[in-house]
Design an enzyme around this catalytic site. Structure first.
Site, PDB file in Angstrom:
ATOM      1  N   LYS A 195       1.773   1.952   9.709  1.00  0.00           N
ATOM      2  CA  LYS A 195       2.965   2.179   8.914  1.00  0.00           C
ATOM      3  C   LYS A 195       4.215   2.106   9.809  1.00  0.00           C
ATOM      4  CE  LYS A 195       1.154   5.966   6.704  1.00  0.00           C
ATOM      5  NZ  LYS A 195       0.803   6.930   5.615  1.00  0.00           N
TER       6      LYS A 195
ATOM      7  N   TYR B 297       1.019   2.089  -3.574  1.00  0.00           N
ATOM      8  CA  TYR B 297       0.800   3.527  -3.773  1.00  0.00           C
ATOM      9  C   TYR B 297       0.822   3.900  -5.256  1.00  0.00           C
ATOM     10  CZ  TYR B 297       1.005   4.765   1.223  1.00  0.00           C
ATOM     11  OH  TYR B 297       0.726   4.917   2.562  1.00  0.00           O
TER      12      TYR B 297
ATOM     13  N   ASN C 232       2.198   9.912   9.313  1.00  0.00           N
ATOM     14  CA  ASN C 232       0.866  10.004   9.921  1.00  0.00           C
ATOM     15  C   ASN C 232       0.354   8.643  10.379  1.00  0.00           C
ATOM     16  OD1 ASN C 232       0.367   8.880   7.470  1.00  0.00           O
ATOM     17  ND2 ASN C 232      -0.837  10.573   6.647  1.00  0.00           N
TER      18      ASN C 232
ATOM     19  N   HIS D 256      -2.504   3.905   7.360  1.00  0.00           N
ATOM     20  CA  HIS D 256      -3.185   3.958   6.059  1.00  0.00           C
ATOM     21  C   HIS D 256      -4.526   3.258   6.211  1.00  0.00           C
ATOM     22  CE1 HIS D 256      -4.023   3.364   1.757  1.00  0.00           C
ATOM     23  NE2 HIS D 256      -4.414   2.157   2.112  1.00  0.00           N
TER      24      HIS D 256
ATOM     25  N   GLU E  98      -6.671  -3.458  -2.357  1.00  0.00           N
ATOM     26  CA  GLU E  98      -5.588  -3.414  -1.372  1.00  0.00           C
ATOM     27  C   GLU E  98      -5.591  -4.645  -0.458  1.00  0.00           C
ATOM     28  OE1 GLU E  98      -6.088   0.405   0.521  1.00  0.00           O
ATOM     29  OE2 GLU E  98      -5.472   1.504  -1.276  1.00  0.00           O
TER      30      GLU E  98
HETATM   31  P1  IDP Z   1      -4.226   9.163   2.901  1.00  0.00           P
HETATM   32  O1  IDP Z   1      -3.186   8.254   3.538  1.00  0.00           O
HETATM   33  O2  IDP Z   1      -4.871  10.054   3.918  1.00  0.00           O
HETATM   34  O3  IDP Z   1      -5.215   8.420   2.039  1.00  0.00           O
HETATM   35  P2  IDP Z   1      -2.938  10.058   0.439  1.00  0.00           P
HETATM   36  O4  IDP Z   1      -3.212  11.354  -0.240  1.00  0.00           O
HETATM   37  O5  IDP Z   1      -3.454   8.811  -0.198  1.00  0.00           O
HETATM   38  O6  IDP Z   1      -3.432  10.187   1.954  1.00  0.00           O
HETATM   39  O7  IDP Z   1      -1.343   9.950   0.581  1.00  0.00           O
HETATM   40  C1  IDP Z   1      -0.726   8.752   0.988  1.00  0.00           C
HETATM   41  C2  IDP Z   1       0.328   9.056   2.031  1.00  0.00           C
HETATM   42  O8  IDP Z   1       1.361   9.842   1.431  1.00  0.00           O
HETATM   43  C3  IDP Z   1      -0.167   9.905   3.194  1.00  0.00           C
HETATM   44  O9  IDP Z   1      -0.781   9.138   4.225  1.00  0.00           O
HETATM   45  C4  IDP Z   1       1.108  10.559   3.670  1.00  0.00           C
HETATM   46  O10 IDP Z   1       1.886   9.665   4.489  1.00  0.00           O
HETATM   47  C5  IDP Z   1       1.863  10.789   2.359  1.00  0.00           C
HETATM   48  N1  IDP Z   1       1.608  12.136   1.793  1.00  0.00           N
HETATM   49  C6  IDP Z   1       0.481  12.558   1.170  1.00  0.00           C
HETATM   50  N2  IDP Z   1       0.603  13.826   0.738  1.00  0.00           N
HETATM   51  C7  IDP Z   1       1.845  14.223   1.107  1.00  0.00           C
HETATM   52  C8  IDP Z   1       2.580  15.454   0.935  1.00  0.00           C
HETATM   53  O11 IDP Z   1       2.091  16.446   0.360  1.00  0.00           O
HETATM   54  N3  IDP Z   1       3.837  15.494   1.448  1.00  0.00           N
HETATM   55  C9  IDP Z   1       4.392  14.418   2.080  1.00  0.00           C
HETATM   56  N4  IDP Z   1       3.756  13.253   2.242  1.00  0.00           N
HETATM   57  C10 IDP Z   1       2.486  13.147   1.773  1.00  0.00           C
HETATM   58 MG    MG Z   2      -4.906   7.401   0.203  1.00  0.00          MG
END
Ligand code: IDP
Ligand code: MG
Length: 160
Positions: A10, A50, A123, A126, A137
């Site tokens: 990302k 997303y 983080n 993805h 995807e």
């Molecule tokens: P993942 O990337 O581990 O699959 P997902 O739940 O699919 O996690 O969420 C997509 C992305 O959205 C996450 O990687 C993170 O960058 C962001 N994200 C998820 N939950 C939160 C939150 O509660 N606050 C802020 N950002 C979030």
């Molecule tokens: Mg996810």
């Protein structure tokens, strides 16, 4: 058994200069990169990728983050690659992601911090959550002629 999965480095990973280090981990595990390109996602494309999160409270921050610069899109192939790559990536919150995972080794932010600031959790990476998501995807980010079939030494080493 041989699967393809979508990995995105990302914009925070690209801007921190971590592309090489992260790709190295996948190569070191014997996984094969079959697609690779830099894409600057716009808001419409972010909503397609997303789609499951568009209505959630954190989506505006997530959209801002994924569109803030180019993303390196990778298609990674290997034996049960979808689950293996998720294991290497770690859990969504870097704070809770163990050492040895990409998110645990290169980031430390918490849900608490992101919520307080109203920002998406940076983080770095993805990875598709399951085979159904991976198929959708990979097709969203790559055209067929951008994906390559070739042999590595690991192909030889996994049959003999
Ligand atoms: P993942 O990337 O581990 O699959 P997902 O739940 O699919 O996690 O969420 C997509 C992305 O959205 C996450 O990687 C993170 O960058 C962001 N994200 C998820 N939950 C939160 C939150 O509660 N606050 C802020 N950002 C979030
Ligand atoms: Mg996810």
């Amino acid at each position: 058994m041989i699967e393809r999965t979508l990995v995105l480095l990302k914009p925070d990973a690209v801007q921190r200069g971590l592309m090489g280090e992260i790709i190295m981990r996948f190569e070191r595990a014997g996984l094969k990169m079959v697609g690779c390109k830099l894409v600057w996602a716009d808001k419409d494309f972010a909503k397609l990728h997303y789609a499951e999160h568009v209505t959630k409270a954190f989506y505006p921050g997530l959209e801002k983050m994924i569109t803030m610069g180019p993303t390196l899109a990778l298609c990674i192939e290997g034996i049960e690659a979808v689950g293996i790559v998720r294991k290497m990536v770690g859990s969504t919150e870097p704070k809770g992601s163990p050492p040895g995972t990409i998110r645990g080794d290169y980031a430390h932010v918490s849900y608490g911090h992101a919520d307080e600031k109203g920002i998406g959790i940076k983080n770095l990476i993805h990875a598709s959550a399951n085979i159904t998501d991976a198929t959708r995807e990979v097709a969203l980010w790559f055209k067929n002629d951008e994906l390559h079939t070739y042999k590595t030494v690991h192909d030889q080493h996994t049959i003999e």
